[in-house]
Design a protein around this motif. Structure first.
Motif, PDB file in Angstrom:
ATOM      1  N   SER A 157      36.054  37.444  46.630  1.00 13.89           N
ATOM      2  CA  SER A 157      35.350  38.156  45.563  1.00 13.89           C
ATOM      3  C   SER A 157      34.831  39.460  46.131  1.00 13.89           C
ATOM      4  O   SER A 157      34.494  39.542  47.310  1.00 13.89           O
ATOM      5  N   GLY A 158      34.823  40.466  45.295  1.00 11.17           N
ATOM      6  CA  GLY A 158      34.308  41.748  45.732  1.00 11.17           C
ATOM      7  C   GLY A 158      35.342  42.651  46.377  1.00 11.17           C
ATOM      8  O   GLY A 158      35.030  43.786  46.722  1.00 11.17           O
ATOM      9  N   PHE A 159      36.548  42.140  46.556  1.00  6.50           N
ATOM     10  CA  PHE A 159      37.593  42.977  47.129  1.00  6.50           C
ATOM     11  C   PHE A 159      38.943  42.345  46.837  1.00  6.50           C
ATOM     12  O   PHE A 159      39.029  41.170  46.461  1.00  6.50           O
ATOM     13  N   THR A 160      39.995  43.105  47.036  1.00  2.00           N
ATOM     14  CA  THR A 160      41.352  42.616  46.834  1.00  2.00           C
ATOM     15  C   THR A 160      41.855  42.027  48.139  1.00  2.00           C
ATOM     16  O   THR A 160      41.964  42.721  49.148  1.00  2.00           O
ATOM     17  N   LEU A 161      42.134  40.742  48.081  1.00  2.27           N
ATOM     18  CA  LEU A 161      42.510  40.024  49.298  1.00  2.27           C
ATOM     19  C   LEU A 161      43.758  40.625  49.941  1.00  2.27           C
ATOM     20  O   LEU A 161      43.884  40.657  51.167  1.00  2.27           O
ATOM     21  N   ASP A 162      44.648  41.133  49.135  1.00  3.21           N
ATOM     22  CA  ASP A 162      45.899  41.665  49.675  1.00  3.21           C
ATOM     23  C   ASP A 162      45.716  42.994  50.391  1.00  3.21           C
ATOM     24  O   ASP A 162      46.669  43.531  50.943  1.00  3.21           O
ATOM     25  N   SER A 163      44.507  43.508  50.420  1.00  2.00           N
ATOM     26  CA  SER A 163      44.239  44.714  51.206  1.00  2.00           C
ATOM     27  C   SER A 163      44.090  44.394  52.685  1.00  2.00           C
ATOM     28  O   SER A 163      44.030  45.301  53.519  1.00  2.00           O
ATOM     29  N   TYR A 164      44.003  43.101  52.983  1.00  2.00           N
ATOM     30  CA  TYR A 164      43.734  42.657  54.346  1.00  2.00           C
ATOM     31  C   TYR A 164      44.760  41.636  54.816  1.00  2.00           C
ATOM     32  O   TYR A 164      45.380  40.938  54.015  1.00  2.00           O
TER      33      TYR A 164
ATOM     34  N   TYR B 214      37.341  24.362  59.028  1.00  2.00           N
ATOM     35  CA  TYR B 214      38.354  25.398  58.856  1.00  2.00           C
ATOM     36  C   TYR B 214      37.727  26.609  58.172  1.00  2.00           C
ATOM     37  O   TYR B 214      37.047  26.468  57.142  1.00  2.00           O
ATOM     38  N   TYR B 215      37.987  27.776  58.738  1.00  2.00           N
ATOM     39  CA  TYR B 215      37.453  29.024  58.243  1.00  2.00           C
ATOM     40  C   TYR B 215      38.591  29.974  57.892  1.00  2.00           C
ATOM     41  O   TYR B 215      39.598  30.016  58.596  1.00  2.00           O
ATOM     42  N   CYS B 216      38.398  30.759  56.854  1.00  2.00           N
ATOM     43  CA  CYS B 216      39.312  31.874  56.637  1.00  2.00           C
ATOM     44  C   CYS B 216      38.566  33.170  56.934  1.00  2.00           C
ATOM     45  O   CYS B 216      37.329  33.226  56.898  1.00  2.00           O
ATOM     46  N   ALA B 217      39.327  34.186  57.247  1.00  2.00           N
ATOM     47  CA  ALA B 217      38.760  35.481  57.596  1.00  2.00           C
ATOM     48  C   ALA B 217      39.707  36.582  57.132  1.00  2.00           C
ATOM     49  O   ALA B 217      40.932  36.382  57.075  1.00  2.00           O
ATOM     50  N   ALA B 218      39.125  37.721  56.814  1.00  2.00           N
ATOM     51  CA  ALA B 218      39.892  38.904  56.430  1.00  2.00           C
ATOM     52  C   ALA B 218      39.785  39.937  57.539  1.00  2.00           C
ATOM     53  O   ALA B 218      38.686  40.198  58.039  1.00  2.00           O
ATOM     54  N   GLY B 219      40.900  40.484  57.937  1.00  2.00           N
ATOM     55  CA  GLY B 219      40.892  41.452  59.015  1.00  2.00           C
ATOM     56  C   GLY B 219      42.090  42.368  58.949  1.00  2.00           C
ATOM     57  O   GLY B 219      42.694  42.538  57.891  1.00  2.00           O
ATOM     58  N   TRP B 220      42.426  42.925  60.099  1.00  2.00           N
ATOM     59  CA  TRP B 220      43.525  43.884  60.179  1.00  2.00           C
ATOM     60  C   TRP B 220      44.481  43.500  61.299  1.00  2.00           C
ATOM     61  O   TRP B 220      44.068  43.277  62.438  1.00  2.00           O
ATOM     62  N   GLY B 221      45.736  43.467  60.950  1.00  2.00           N
ATOM     63  CA  GLY B 221      46.737  43.291  61.986  1.00  2.00           C
ATOM     64  C   GLY B 221      46.957  41.853  62.402  1.00  2.00           C
ATOM     65  O   GLY B 221      46.504  41.417  63.454  1.00  2.00           O
ATOM     66  N   CYS B 222      47.648  41.088  61.568  1.00  2.00           N
ATOM     67  CA  CYS B 222      47.991  39.704  61.922  1.00  2.00           C
ATOM     68  C   CYS B 222      49.028  39.724  63.045  1.00  2.00           C
ATOM     69  O   CYS B 222      50.116  40.255  62.893  1.00  2.00           O
ATOM     70  N   THR B 223      48.678  39.110  64.169  1.00  2.00           N
ATOM     71  CA  THR B 223      49.608  39.077  65.286  1.00  2.00           C
ATOM     72  C   THR B 223      49.341  37.810  66.085  1.00  2.00           C
ATOM     73  O   THR B 223      48.564  36.953  65.670  1.00  2.00           O
ATOM     74  N   VAL B 224      49.996  37.661  67.213  1.00  2.00           N
ATOM     75  CA  VAL B 224      49.771  36.500  68.073  1.00  2.00           C
ATOM     76  C   VAL B 224      49.572  36.960  69.507  1.00  2.00           C
ATOM     77  O   VAL B 224      50.097  37.995  69.924  1.00  2.00           O
ATOM     78  N   THR B 225      48.824  36.171  70.264  1.00  2.00           N
ATOM     79  CA  THR B 225      48.633  36.453  71.680  1.00  2.00           C
ATOM     80  C   THR B 225      49.888  36.045  72.449  1.00  2.00           C
ATOM     81  O   THR B 225      50.823  35.464  71.889  1.00  2.00           O
ATOM     82  N   THR B 226      49.891  36.312  73.734  1.00  2.00           N
ATOM     83  CA  THR B 226      51.047  35.956  74.552  1.00  2.00           C
ATOM     84  C   THR B 226      51.242  34.446  74.637  1.00  2.00           C
ATOM     85  O   THR B 226      52.341  33.980  74.900  1.00  2.00           O
ATOM     86  N   ASP B 227      50.171  33.687  74.386  1.00  2.00           N
ATOM     87  CA  ASP B 227      50.317  32.234  74.345  1.00  2.00           C
ATOM     88  C   ASP B 227      50.334  31.716  72.915  1.00  2.00           C
ATOM     89  O   ASP B 227      49.945  30.568  72.649  1.00  2.00           O
ATOM     90  N   ALA B 228      50.817  32.547  72.010  1.00  2.00           N
ATOM     91  CA  ALA B 228      51.133  32.163  70.630  1.00  2.00           C
ATOM     92  C   ALA B 228      49.918  31.716  69.823  1.00  2.00           C
ATOM     93  O   ALA B 228      50.006  30.797  69.008  1.00  2.00           O
ATOM     94  N   ARG B 229      48.786  32.408  69.987  1.00  2.00           N
ATOM     95  CA  ARG B 229      47.626  32.123  69.170  1.00  2.00           C
ATOM     96  C   ARG B 229      47.436  33.251  68.169  1.00  2.00           C
ATOM     97  O   ARG B 229      47.303  34.416  68.567  1.00  2.00           O
TER      98      ARG B 229
END
Length: 131
Positions: free
Chosen positions: A25-32, A96-111
């Motif tokens: 709420s308060g923002f467009t989820l697809d912006s993140y 379980y938590y959800c979060a909005a951020g920038w740049g979905c990626t993974v670490t070198t150990d696949a996290r």
């Protein structure tokens, strides 16, 4: 104000399924990019899945511990991201938590992580896998 609310947690037997929802709420989820994290008792919070925005191609990433069992998806019309969890195991028990951020990626150990930080966290939903 940006707000994320998780729902769908509960008690499920091993081998069962749950679908978690992360509503914005308060923002467009697809912006993140949106990520799902979990924290088990006595353990650190860990990233388990993330999905980039549609503009970022909707790329998905999963931790090795959930790959093949969990699926992250978006419903932009409902401004909601889901985490479908199948073949649940007792070790999946966590908040379980959800979060909005920038740049979905993974670490070198696949996290799964956010490359450029987190904007907002939800308050979490408890998943308990037990017979």
């Amino acid at each position: 104000q940006l707000q994320l609310v998780e729902s769908g947690g509960g008690l499920v037997q091993p081998g069962g399924s749950l679908r978690l929802s992360c509503a914005a709420s308060g923002f467009t989820l697809d912006s993140y990019a949106i990520g799902w994290f979990r924290q088990a008792p006595g353990k650190e919070r860990e990233g388990i899945s993330c999905i980039s925005s549609s503009g970022g191609g909707g790329v998905t990433n999963y931790a090795n511990s959930v790959k093949g069992r969990f699926t992250i998806s978006r419903d932009n019309a409902k401004n909601t991201v889901y985490l479908q969890m199948n073949s649940l195991k007792p070790e999946d028990t966590a908040v379980y938590y959800c979060a909005a951020g920038w740049g979905c990626t993974v670490t070198t150990d696949a996290r799964p992580i956010f490359r450029s930080g987190v904007n907002s966290w939800g308050k979490g939903t408890l998943v308990t896998v037990s017979s």
